[in-house]
Write an enzyme that holds these catalytic residues in place. Structure first.
Site, PDB file in Angstrom:
ATOM      1  N   TYR A 147      22.507  61.310 -27.200  1.00  0.00           N
ATOM      2  CA  TYR A 147      21.514  62.068 -26.419  1.00  0.00           C
ATOM      3  C   TYR A 147      21.536  61.623 -24.961  1.00  0.00           C
ATOM      4  CZ  TYR A 147      18.626  65.528 -28.616  1.00  0.00           C
ATOM      5  OH  TYR A 147      18.172  66.704 -29.134  1.00  0.00           O
TER       6      TYR A 147
ATOM      7  N   GLU B 232      19.623  63.572 -22.114  1.00  0.00           N
ATOM      8  CA  GLU B 232      18.868  64.516 -21.271  1.00  0.00           C
ATOM      9  C   GLU B 232      18.812  64.016 -19.831  1.00  0.00           C
ATOM     10  OE1 GLU B 232      15.115  64.839 -23.219  1.00  0.00           O
ATOM     11  OE2 GLU B 232      15.836  66.330 -24.645  1.00  0.00           O
TER      12      GLU B 232
ATOM     13  N   ASP C  79      29.988  86.229 -12.374  1.00  0.00           N
ATOM     14  CA  ASP C  79      30.213  85.672 -13.707  1.00  0.00           C
ATOM     15  C   ASP C  79      31.704  85.843 -13.987  1.00  0.00           C
ATOM     16  OD1 ASP C  79      30.572  85.197 -16.366  1.00  0.00           O
ATOM     17  OD2 ASP C  79      28.940  86.479 -17.065  1.00  0.00           O
TER      18      ASP C  79
ATOM     19  N   THR D 259      32.159  80.914 -18.652  1.00  0.00           N
ATOM     20  CA  THR D 259      32.364  80.249 -19.930  1.00  0.00           C
ATOM     21  C   THR D 259      33.606  79.375 -19.742  1.00  0.00           C
ATOM     22  OG1 THR D 259      33.739  82.085 -20.679  1.00  0.00           O
ATOM     23  CG2 THR D 259      31.447  82.101 -21.394  1.00  0.00           C
TER      24      THR D 259
ATOM     25  N   LYS E 216      37.586  80.911 -22.538  1.00  0.00           N
ATOM     26  CA  LYS E 216      38.388  82.140 -22.514  1.00  0.00           C
ATOM     27  C   LYS E 216      39.717  81.817 -21.809  1.00  0.00           C
ATOM     28  CE  LYS E 216      34.465  85.293 -22.833  1.00  0.00           C
ATOM     29  NZ  LYS E 216      33.184  84.660 -22.693  1.00  0.00           N
TER      30      LYS E 216
ATOM     31  N   ARG F  27      34.268  75.654 -26.278  1.00  0.00           N
ATOM     32  CA  ARG F  27      33.201  76.631 -26.039  1.00  0.00           C
ATOM     33  C   ARG F  27      32.113  75.980 -25.208  1.00  0.00           C
ATOM     34  NH1 ARG F  27      34.670  80.476 -29.289  1.00  0.00           N
ATOM     35  NH2 ARG F  27      33.175  81.927 -28.414  1.00  0.00           N
TER      36      ARG F  27
HETATM   37  N1  PLP Z   1      29.834  86.575 -19.413  1.00  0.00           N
HETATM   38  C1  PLP Z   1      30.888  87.342 -19.678  1.00  0.00           C
HETATM   39  C2  PLP Z   1      31.497  88.132 -18.569  1.00  0.00           C
HETATM   40  C3  PLP Z   1      31.401  87.414 -20.973  1.00  0.00           C
HETATM   41  O1  PLP Z   1      32.445  88.216 -21.239  1.00  0.00           O
HETATM   42  C4  PLP Z   1      30.794  86.652 -21.995  1.00  0.00           C
HETATM   43  C5  PLP Z   1      31.285  86.656 -23.375  1.00  0.00           C
HETATM   44  O2  PLP Z   1      32.114  87.356 -23.816  1.00  0.00           O
HETATM   45  C6  PLP Z   1      29.686  85.875 -21.659  1.00  0.00           C
HETATM   46  C7  PLP Z   1      29.230  85.851 -20.365  1.00  0.00           C
HETATM   47  C8  PLP Z   1      28.913  85.146 -22.699  1.00  0.00           C
HETATM   48  O3  PLP Z   1      29.463  84.017 -23.146  1.00  0.00           O
HETATM   49  P1  PLP Z   1      28.960  83.335 -24.505  1.00  0.00           P
HETATM   50  O4  PLP Z   1      29.441  84.205 -25.606  1.00  0.00           O
HETATM   51  O5  PLP Z   1      29.609  82.014 -24.412  1.00  0.00           O
HETATM   52  O6  PLP Z   1      27.474  83.273 -24.438  1.00  0.00           O
END
Ligand code: PLP
Length: 433
Positions: free
Chosen positions: A51, A53, A206, A232, A235, A241
């Site tokens: 842990y 935090e 994002d 993320t 990918k 993950r």
């Molecule tokens: N943002 C985008 C552009 C995504 O394609 C995805 C998932 O496919 C996410 C966020 C979300 O990620 P997670 O599934 O890890 O929550």
């Protein structure tokens, strides 16, 4: 203390079956990849027991000497992997995944009911960018904030920036979100920056899908124009993950992004960081600075171009006519077939991809397209030649789907699914294994 096969043969068997499935199939889901053994070792390590935090040097638990060292190393590598100056950019590596990372940014920058604009989900955006339907606020993002999605120009398949500008001028969002789950082109960051500045909005990217491509500098760089960048880590980046949030260190629109974002992550929305994930992420980010990684991402793009051009040779219509990144979207509607049926038939032939809506679609359950990505099979060594062959396999599968559709009387999707699973399916031998 027993190993998994002794302690729990049931779970062990399921894992082995999934391993075989991954090994045997053509993995074409654009958001998936195969992470390295080194990353998996870190993820499966003793780091999961701790842990911690808080942030390095400011924890709420004892015994964090090594965890502090690890998280600092991970932060340094994250900034280095994206060529960011630690004086001007900071990063939080604790987000549990992409959706929580996005919600943490919203929590940091917005008040409840503030207005946001992201790419509409049926046009390639992600749920967490404010998805709602005319009947229902689906994503938490649209429940707690007022969302007005922008869309693609349906004739070109490219973001309709003119309409985005007009709508933003009227709607006056506090946050504009670039980035997508199913968009085969680069975003026009300079143009989005201008629109955000004109209405006094933050600009966030994002980059979940393309973060590996960004790290290798083979697509446009969002950091030059955005205030905040989320991603993320599992990918195209090929890590465990997880999620990350990058933020500018200087205040933006009077907000100290660093403290707002760090506080939104903890204590705002999360508790203890997943240190095993942070360990795996640090390993991934070391790899992301290597020349092998750059060569891999270059190959991801070349493979996608080879796949796209072979599909076009077969006569398919691709959304936007091609791809600048790691994915293509086939619009199947000219063939009067849908993505759900094609996904199922290809699954029976161990080709894994997903049905996807395409601009102008009516239904998300039976959408008119399929999405195909190149990161995972490129990790397994595919080059242009194998991706051209993959396009031929997909073409075969689509032909089989058309034949199967013609040979049943029922029009419903359930009838089709039942039929192709049944012994009467005349083409079964052509597609199984
Ligand atoms: N943002 C985008 C552009 C995504 O394609 C995805 C998932 O496919 C996410 C966020 C979300 O990620 P997670 O599934 O890890 O929550």
């Amino acid at each position: 203390d027993h190993g998994l096969s002794e302690a729990d043969p049931e779970v062990c068997t399921i894992i082995n079956k999934e391993k075989q499935r991954q090994y045997k199939s053509l993995e074409l889901i654009a958001s998936e990849n195969f992470t390295s053994r080194a990353v998996m070792e870190a993820v499966g390590s003793c780091l999961t027991n701790k842990y911690s935090e808080g942030l390095p040097g400011k924890r709420y638990y004892g015994g964090n000497e090594y965890i502090d060292e690890l998280e600092r190393l991970c932060q340094e590598r994250a900034l280095a992997a994206f060529k960011l100056d630690p004086k001007t950019w900071g990063v939080n590596v604790q987000p549990l995944s992409g959706s929580p990372a996005n919600f943490e940014v919203y929590t940091a920058l917005l008040s409840p009911h503030d207005r946001i604009m992201g790419l509409d989900l049926p046009h390639g955006g992600h749920l967490s960018h404010g998805f709602m339907t005319p009947k229902r606020r689906v994503s938490g993002t649209s429940i707690y904030f007022e969302s007005m999605p922008y869309r693609l120009d349906e004739s070109s398949g490219i973001v309709d920036y003119e309409m985005l500008e007009k709508t933003a001028t009227l709607f006056r969002p506090k946050l504009i979100i670039a980035g997508a789950s199913a968009y085969p082109r680069d975003f026009d960051y300079p143009r989005m920056r201008k629109i955000a500045d004109a209405v006094g909005a933050f600009l966030m990217m994002d980059m979940a899908h393309i973060s590996g491509l960004v790290a290798a500098s083979v697509v446009a760089d969002p950091f030059e124009y955005c205030d905040v960048v989320t991603t993320t880590t599992h990918k195209s980046l090929r890590g465990p993950r997880g999620g990350m949030i990058f933020f500018k260190k200087d205040p933006v629109l009077g907000v100290d992004l660093e403290s707002a974002i760090n506080n939104a992550v903890f204590p705002g929305l999360q508790g203890g960081p997943h240190n095993h994930t942070i360990g795996g992420l640090a390993v991934c980010l070391k790899c992301a600075q290597s020349s092998e990684f750059k060569a891999y991402q270059t190959q991801v793009i070349s493979n996608c171009k080879a796949l796209a051009s072979r599909l076009i040779e077969h006569g398919y219509k691709l959304v936007s006519g091609g791809s600048d990144n790691h994915l293509v979207l086939i619009d199947l509607r000219p063939l009067e077939i849908d993505g759900a049926r094609v996904e199922k038939i290809l699954d029976m032939a161990s080709i894994t991809l997903n049905k996807n809506s395409v601009p102008g679609d009516k239904s998300a359950q039976v959408p008119g397209g399929i999405r195909i990505g190149t990161p995972a099979m490129t990790t397994r060594g595919f080059t242009e030649k194998e991706f051209r062959a993959t396009a031929d396999f997909i073409h075969e599968g689509i032909k089989v789907t058309l034949e199967a559709k013609q040979s049943i009387s029922g029009k419903k999707l359930q009838d089709f699914m039942k039929f192709i699973e049944s012994p009467e399916f005349p083409l079964k031998n052509r597609v199984v294994d």
